[in-house]
Design a protein around this motif. Sequence first.
Motif, PDB file in Angstrom:
ATOM      1  N   GLU A  30       0.836  -1.103   0.010  1.00  0.00           N
ATOM      2  CA  GLU A  30      -0.002   0.029  -0.068  1.00  0.00           C
ATOM      3  C   GLU A  30       0.869   1.268   0.016  1.00  0.00           C
ATOM      4  N   TYR A  31       2.233   1.063   0.540  1.00  0.00           N
ATOM      5  CA  TYR A  31       2.875   2.184   0.814  1.00  0.00           C
ATOM      6  C   TYR A  31       4.348   1.849   1.303  1.00  0.00           C
ATOM      7  N   ALA A  32       5.354   2.527   1.045  1.00  0.00           N
ATOM      8  CA  ALA A  32       6.495   2.236   1.579  1.00  0.00           C
ATOM      9  C   ALA A  32       7.317   3.543   1.996  1.00  0.00           C
ATOM     10  N   ASP A  33       8.069   3.491   3.264  1.00  0.00           N
ATOM     11  CA  ASP A  33       8.811   4.593   3.697  1.00  0.00           C
ATOM     12  C   ASP A  33      10.047   4.618   2.927  1.00  0.00           C
ATOM     13  N   PHE A  34      10.803   5.903   2.952  1.00  0.00           N
ATOM     14  CA  PHE A  34      12.012   6.101   2.443  1.00  0.00           C
ATOM     15  C   PHE A  34      13.111   4.956   3.029  1.00  0.00           C
ATOM     16  N   ASN A  35      13.007   4.740   4.295  1.00  0.00           N
ATOM     17  CA  ASN A  35      14.124   3.801   4.819  1.00  0.00           C
ATOM     18  C   ASN A  35      13.835   2.407   4.357  1.00  0.00           C
ATOM     19  N   MET A  36      12.619   2.064   4.093  1.00  0.00           N
ATOM     20  CA  MET A  36      12.231   0.728   3.707  1.00  0.00           C
ATOM     21  C   MET A  36      12.722   0.474   2.182  1.00  0.00           C
ATOM     22  N   LEU A  37      12.585   1.496   1.333  1.00  0.00           N
ATOM     23  CA  LEU A  37      12.948   1.519   0.025  1.00  0.00           C
ATOM     24  C   LEU A  37      14.552   1.515  -0.229  1.00  0.00           C
ATOM     25  N   LYS A  38      14.979   2.423   0.810  1.00  0.00           N
ATOM     26  CA  LYS A  38      16.379   2.418   0.757  1.00  0.00           C
ATOM     27  C   LYS A  38      17.148   1.306   1.092  1.00  0.00           C
ATOM     28  N   GLU A  39      16.388   0.420   2.150  1.00  0.00           N
ATOM     29  CA  GLU A  39      16.997  -0.888   2.327  1.00  0.00           C
ATOM     30  C   GLU A  39      16.746  -2.031   1.541  1.00  0.00           C
ATOM     31  N   LEU A  40      15.649  -2.018   1.093  1.00  0.00           N
ATOM     32  CA  LEU A  40      15.186  -2.985   0.063  1.00  0.00           C
ATOM     33  C   LEU A  40      16.016  -2.977  -1.396  1.00  0.00           C
ATOM     34  N   LEU A  41      16.196  -1.703  -1.791  1.00  0.00           N
ATOM     35  CA  LEU A  41      16.995  -1.353  -3.182  1.00  0.00           C
ATOM     36  C   LEU A  41      18.499  -1.090  -3.001  1.00  0.00           C
ATOM     37  N   GLY A  42      19.025  -1.179  -1.872  1.00  0.00           N
ATOM     38  CA  GLY A  42      20.347  -0.697  -1.563  1.00  0.00           C
ATOM     39  C   GLY A  42      20.674   0.442  -2.352  1.00  0.00           C
ATOM     40  N   ALA A  43      19.923   1.530  -2.035  1.00  0.00           N
ATOM     41  CA  ALA A  43      20.320   2.893  -2.731  1.00  0.00           C
ATOM     42  C   ALA A  43      20.820   3.922  -1.591  1.00  0.00           C
ATOM     43  N   THR A  44      21.541   4.736  -2.106  1.00  0.00           N
ATOM     44  CA  THR A  44      21.989   5.839  -1.055  1.00  0.00           C
ATOM     45  C   THR A  44      20.764   6.892  -1.072  1.00  0.00           C
ATOM     46  N   ASP A  45      20.733   7.903   0.099  1.00  0.00           N
ATOM     47  CA  ASP A  45      19.796   8.917   0.195  1.00  0.00           C
ATOM     48  C   ASP A  45      19.622   9.587  -0.888  1.00  0.00           C
ATOM     49  N   GLY A  46      20.663  10.314  -1.422  1.00  0.00           N
ATOM     50  CA  GLY A  46      20.542  11.078  -2.658  1.00  0.00           C
ATOM     51  C   GLY A  46      20.136  10.448  -3.793  1.00  0.00           C
TER      52      GLY A  46
END
Length: 100
Positions: A30-46
């Motif tokens: 339904e939604y995902a927060d920034f930290n969840m996406l960051k962790e799942l995708l292995g992306a940097t903040d920027g």
Amino acid sequence: MIKMSIINNINKLFDHRIRLGIMSVLMVNEYADFNMLKELLGATDGNLASHTKALEKAEYITVEKQFIGRKPNTRYSTTKLGRIEFKKHINALEKLINKQ
């Protein structure tokens, strides 16, 4: 021979693996927060921030900022348009693969 209409439904905005990943996560949640996406995708903040901005600008996702306690929290979800465009993109890729 592949019909041009299949190629036309491939969306350039989903070319990048991070944007593809963001949409994939949001299509099944339904939604995902920034930290969840960051962790799942292995992306940097920027990196994640720039890709979510691109999807938001295209009106494929919505952004909701709130505070949980004293901590800021940013949640993302798909829009109706985003869901339609992503499904068209995935269907076009499947047709393209199946033609090979």
